[in-house]
Design a protein around this motif. Structure first.
Motif, PDB file in Angstrom:
ATOM      1  N   ASP A 258       7.397   5.006  -7.785  1.00 19.17           N
ATOM      2  CA  ASP A 258       6.936   3.806  -7.090  1.00 19.17           C
ATOM      3  C   ASP A 258       6.130   2.951  -8.067  1.00 19.17           C
ATOM      4  O   ASP A 258       5.037   3.327  -8.485  1.00 19.17           O
ATOM      5  N   ALA A 259       6.685   1.805  -8.445  1.00 15.99           N
ATOM      6  CA  ALA A 259       6.055   0.965  -9.457  1.00 15.99           C
ATOM      7  C   ALA A 259       4.765   0.311  -8.980  1.00 15.99           C
ATOM      8  O   ALA A 259       3.968  -0.159  -9.790  1.00 15.99           O
ATOM      9  N   HIS A 260       4.540   0.290  -7.667  1.00 21.44           N
ATOM     10  CA  HIS A 260       3.405  -0.465  -7.120  1.00 21.44           C
ATOM     11  C   HIS A 260       2.409   0.398  -6.349  1.00 21.44           C
ATOM     12  O   HIS A 260       1.356  -0.105  -5.940  1.00 21.44           O
ATOM     13  N   ASN A 261       2.724   1.644  -6.136  1.00 23.01           N
ATOM     14  CA  ASN A 261       1.823   2.560  -5.415  1.00 23.01           C
ATOM     15  C   ASN A 261       1.769   3.889  -6.157  1.00 23.01           C
ATOM     16  O   ASN A 261       2.803   4.508  -6.402  1.00 23.01           O
ATOM     17  N   GLU A 262       0.553   4.323  -6.482  1.00 23.71           N
ATOM     18  CA  GLU A 262       0.406   5.575  -7.215  1.00 23.71           C
ATOM     19  C   GLU A 262       0.302   6.784  -6.292  1.00 23.71           C
ATOM     20  O   GLU A 262       0.911   7.827  -6.555  1.00 23.71           O
ATOM     21  N   ILE A 263      -0.498   6.644  -5.233  1.00 21.12           N
ATOM     22  CA  ILE A 263      -0.794   7.791  -4.368  1.00 21.12           C
ATOM     23  C   ILE A 263      -0.799   7.311  -2.927  1.00 21.12           C
ATOM     24  O   ILE A 263      -1.200   6.187  -2.629  1.00 21.12           O
ATOM     25  N   CYS A 264      -0.375   8.193  -2.014  1.00 21.52           N
ATOM     26  CA  CYS A 264      -0.514   7.864  -0.594  1.00 21.52           C
ATOM     27  C   CYS A 264      -0.815   9.113   0.215  1.00 21.52           C
ATOM     28  O   CYS A 264      -0.661  10.240  -0.254  1.00 21.52           O
ATOM     29  N   THR A 265      -1.265   8.877   1.431  1.00 19.83           N
ATOM     30  CA  THR A 265      -1.345   9.920   2.445  1.00 19.83           C
ATOM     31  C   THR A 265      -0.439   9.519   3.603  1.00 19.83           C
ATOM     32  O   THR A 265      -0.018   8.365   3.703  1.00 19.83           O
ATOM     33  N   LEU A 266      -0.144  10.490   4.477  1.00 17.20           N
ATOM     34  CA  LEU A 266       0.770  10.273   5.590  1.00 17.20           C
ATOM     35  C   LEU A 266       0.063  10.488   6.920  1.00 17.20           C
ATOM     36  O   LEU A 266      -0.999  11.115   6.985  1.00 17.20           O
ATOM     37  N   LYS A 267       0.686   9.981   7.985  1.00 14.39           N
ATOM     38  CA  LYS A 267       0.196  10.221   9.336  1.00 14.39           C
ATOM     39  C   LYS A 267       1.383  10.467  10.249  1.00 14.39           C
ATOM     40  O   LYS A 267       2.512  10.035   9.971  1.00 14.39           O
ATOM     41  N   ALA A 268       1.137  11.180  11.339  1.00 11.23           N
ATOM     42  CA  ALA A 268       2.173  11.444  12.334  1.00 11.23           C
ATOM     43  C   ALA A 268       2.206  10.303  13.345  1.00 11.23           C
ATOM     44  O   ALA A 268       1.166   9.830  13.803  1.00 11.23           O
ATOM     45  N   THR A 269       3.405   9.858  13.691  1.00 11.56           N
ATOM     46  CA  THR A 269       3.589   8.835  14.712  1.00 11.56           C
ATOM     47  C   THR A 269       4.722   9.272  15.636  1.00 11.56           C
ATOM     48  O   THR A 269       5.401  10.274  15.380  1.00 11.56           O
ATOM     49  N   GLU A 270       4.956   8.501  16.675  1.00  9.36           N
ATOM     50  CA  GLU A 270       6.060   8.817  17.586  1.00  9.36           C
ATOM     51  C   GLU A 270       7.406   8.721  16.885  1.00  9.36           C
ATOM     52  O   GLU A 270       8.383   9.353  17.305  1.00  9.36           O
ATOM     53  N   LYS A 271       7.472   7.963  15.804  1.00  7.31           N
ATOM     54  CA  LYS A 271       8.728   7.822  15.051  1.00  7.31           C
ATOM     55  C   LYS A 271       8.824   8.808  13.891  1.00  7.31           C
ATOM     56  O   LYS A 271       9.782   8.760  13.126  1.00  7.31           O
ATOM     57  N   GLY A 272       7.846   9.698  13.783  1.00  4.99           N
ATOM     58  CA  GLY A 272       7.838  10.660  12.685  1.00  4.99           C
ATOM     59  C   GLY A 272       6.777  10.317  11.662  1.00  4.99           C
ATOM     60  O   GLY A 272       5.878   9.495  11.909  1.00  4.99           O
ATOM     61  N   ALA A 273       6.869  10.921  10.496  1.00  9.36           N
ATOM     62  CA  ALA A 273       5.893  10.685   9.436  1.00  9.36           C
ATOM     63  C   ALA A 273       5.961   9.244   8.956  1.00  9.36           C
ATOM     64  O   ALA A 273       7.044   8.689   8.766  1.00  9.36           O
ATOM     65  N   ARG A 274       4.798   8.637   8.769  1.00  5.73           N
ATOM     66  CA  ARG A 274       4.721   7.281   8.270  1.00  5.73           C
ATOM     67  C   ARG A 274       3.557   7.176   7.285  1.00  5.73           C
ATOM     68  O   ARG A 274       2.662   8.017   7.248  1.00  5.73           O
ATOM     69  N   LEU A 275       3.587   6.097   6.515  1.00 11.85           N
ATOM     70  CA  LEU A 275       2.523   5.831   5.552  1.00 11.85           C
ATOM     71  C   LEU A 275       1.183   5.699   6.263  1.00 11.85           C
ATOM     72  O   LEU A 275       1.072   5.007   7.275  1.00 11.85           O
ATOM     73  N   ASN A 276       0.174   6.352   5.716  1.00  3.44           N
ATOM     74  CA  ASN A 276      -1.184   6.214   6.228  1.00  3.44           C
ATOM     75  C   ASN A 276      -1.966   5.244   5.339  1.00  3.44           C
ATOM     76  O   ASN A 276      -2.240   4.118   5.735  1.00  3.44           O
ATOM     77  N   GLU A 277      -2.287   5.683   4.114  1.00  5.60           N
ATOM     78  CA  GLU A 277      -3.001   4.823   3.178  1.00  5.60           C
ATOM     79  C   GLU A 277      -2.398   4.976   1.788  1.00  5.60           C
ATOM     80  O   GLU A 277      -1.863   6.026   1.443  1.00  5.60           O
ATOM     81  N   THR A 278      -2.533   3.921   0.974  1.00  3.63           N
ATOM     82  CA  THR A 278      -2.184   4.011  -0.442  1.00  3.63           C
ATOM     83  C   THR A 278      -3.457   3.874  -1.270  1.00  3.63           C
ATOM     84  O   THR A 278      -4.427   3.241  -0.853  1.00  3.63           O
ATOM     85  N   PHE A 279      -3.423   4.477  -2.463  1.00  3.79           N
ATOM     86  CA  PHE A 279      -4.608   4.505  -3.313  1.00  3.79           C
ATOM     87  C   PHE A 279      -4.215   4.346  -4.772  1.00  3.79           C
ATOM     88  O   PHE A 279      -3.136   4.777  -5.188  1.00  3.79           O
ATOM     89  N   ARG A 280      -5.099   3.765  -5.551  1.00  5.87           N
ATOM     90  CA  ARG A 280      -5.040   3.911  -6.992  1.00  5.87           C
ATOM     91  C   ARG A 280      -5.633   5.264  -7.343  1.00  5.87           C
ATOM     92  O   ARG A 280      -6.545   5.753  -6.671  1.00  5.87           O
ATOM     93  N   PHE A 281      -5.136   5.874  -8.381  1.00  7.49           N
ATOM     94  CA  PHE A 281      -5.609   7.200  -8.776  1.00  7.49           C
ATOM     95  C   PHE A 281      -7.119   7.207  -8.958  1.00  7.49           C
ATOM     96  O   PHE A 281      -7.813   8.110  -8.480  1.00  7.49           O
ATOM     97  N   GLU A 282      -7.630   6.186  -9.639  1.00 11.03           N
ATOM     98  CA  GLU A 282      -9.056   6.154  -9.942  1.00 11.03           C
ATOM     99  C   GLU A 282      -9.936   6.096  -8.700  1.00 11.03           C
ATOM    100  O   GLU A 282     -11.061   6.594  -8.687  1.00 11.03           O
ATOM    101  N   SER A 283      -9.417   5.469  -7.620  1.00  6.57           N
ATOM    102  CA  SER A 283     -10.235   5.326  -6.427  1.00  6.57           C
ATOM    103  C   SER A 283     -10.424   6.659  -5.694  1.00  6.57           C
ATOM    104  O   SER A 283     -11.373   6.819  -4.923  1.00  6.57           O
ATOM    105  N   ILE A 284      -9.551   7.609  -5.953  1.00 14.01           N
ATOM    106  CA  ILE A 284      -9.650   8.931  -5.305  1.00 14.01           C
ATOM    107  C   ILE A 284     -10.241   9.958  -6.255  1.00 14.01           C
ATOM    108  O   ILE A 284     -11.105  10.756  -5.886  1.00 14.01           O
ATOM    109  N   PHE A 285      -9.799   9.925  -7.500  1.00 12.20           N
ATOM    110  CA  PHE A 285     -10.155  10.999  -8.448  1.00 12.20           C
ATOM    111  C   PHE A 285     -10.956  10.510  -9.644  1.00 12.20           C
ATOM    112  O   PHE A 285     -11.266  11.306 -10.525  1.00 12.20           O
ATOM    113  N   GLY A 286     -11.251   9.229  -9.701  1.00 14.02           N
ATOM    114  CA  GLY A 286     -11.936   8.704 -10.865  1.00 14.02           C
ATOM    115  C   GLY A 286     -13.404   9.123 -10.935  1.00 14.02           C
ATOM    116  O   GLY A 286     -13.988   9.597  -9.986  1.00 14.02           O
TER     117      GLY A 286
END
Length: 286
Positions: A258-286
């Motif tokens: 993914d050229a524009h998103n480094e990291i994401c988390t997921l969430k459960a919805t009625e339609k199945g797994a969906r994107l929760n949040e996206t992050f830059r690496f540094e914002s989580i692990f920096g």
């Protein structure tokens, strides 16, 4: 342990091939295509510094192929392995291990380079051990017609000839701890036989290098499977199990392509797994 994202170079691929049976009117909402119907793709590796080991997960496609070859992929941007390592104070000769999720050219091509007088090939990481598994090695070196264009002998045979190739001994069909490298891997077979996805426990979180099981955030919905996959129905099964695990265990997904998103988390919805949040690496692990 310290982790670093390593940008090896961006390129483009046909959007239709990347999304299989999903119509363009749908997939272009998350992955817009250019005039040639191509979408932005990254080749993002992960560097693991652990004690006296410096482990690189995948290498990108490298620089040794012909201009004609690269013209198919419309490389863009200024990223390279050497530049990314230099920013961190490292050199490619510092790499002790190269772990390969699988042996398609865009994941392992950077392992091998031309020698000085361009009469043959040599390892691009002269002090590293190259890690794969024997089942996938046999699959790659005796390729089926569908994958033959992705398994290039000039990427593979020089690894073996150098004496730097080593096979991971498989003891599990799903998850396996690799004590020699300090992380566990998850085997999946839908994209290609015996692809390995690293799971790394880091700073209280579980980071998963999702490679080609989940190329971009646009591929999160279950039916969004690449046309490149050799066993798409198996991918569906493997992907559903993984997405459920990712939600249940709060995985952080590290994207290689993914050229524009480094990291994401997921969430459960009625339609199945969906994107929760996206992050830059540094914002989580920096």
């Amino acid at each position: 342990m310290t982790l670093y994202p390593i940008e090896t170079g961006n390129f483009k691929l046909d959007g239709g091939a990347m999304f299989g049976v999903v119509p363009k009117t749908i997939w272009q909402r998350t992955n817009p295509a250019d005039a040639n119907n191509q979408i932005d793709i990254a080749a993002r590796s992960l560097l693991i510094e652990e004690g006296n080991r410096l482990i690189l997960v995948d290498t990108g496609m490298g620089q040794k192929q012909s201009e004609k070859f690269f013209s198919y992929y419309n490389r863009w941007g200024n990223h390279s392995v050497d530049a990314s390592l230099q920013k961190l104070g490292f050199h490619r000769d510092d790499i002790t291990d190269v772990f390969l999720t699988h042996l398609h050219f865009d994941h392992c091509g950077g392992c091998i380079q031309w020698n000085k007088d361009r009469t043959g090939y040599e390892p691009a990481f002269k002090n590293a051990t190259f890690w794969t598994n024997e089942d996938h090695w046999l699959w790659a070196t005796k390729p089926n017609a569908r994958e033959k264009a992705s398994f290039l002998k000039e990427n593979l045979l020089p690894m073996q000839e150098s004496g730097q190739l080593k096979f991971i001994e498989r003891t599990s069909d799903t998850y396996q701890m690799l004590p020699e490298l300090g992380f566990k891997v998850h085997f999946v077979d839908g994209h290609t036989d015996k692809q390995m996805l690293p799971h790394i426990s880091y700073k209280g979180k579980e980071l998963v290098f999702v490679a080609d099981l989940l190329p971009t955030v646009g591929h999160i919905p279950l039916p969004y499977v690449m046309g490149y996959d050799t066993r798409p129905l198996l991918t569906l099964t493997e992907k559903e199990a993984f997405l459920n695990d990712a939600i249940a265990n709060d995985y952080y997904l590290f994207f290689e392509h993914d050229a524009h998103n480094e990291i994401c988390t997921l969430k459960a919805t009625e339609k199945g797994a969906r994107l929760n949040e996206t992050f830059r690496f540094e914002s989580i692990f920096g």
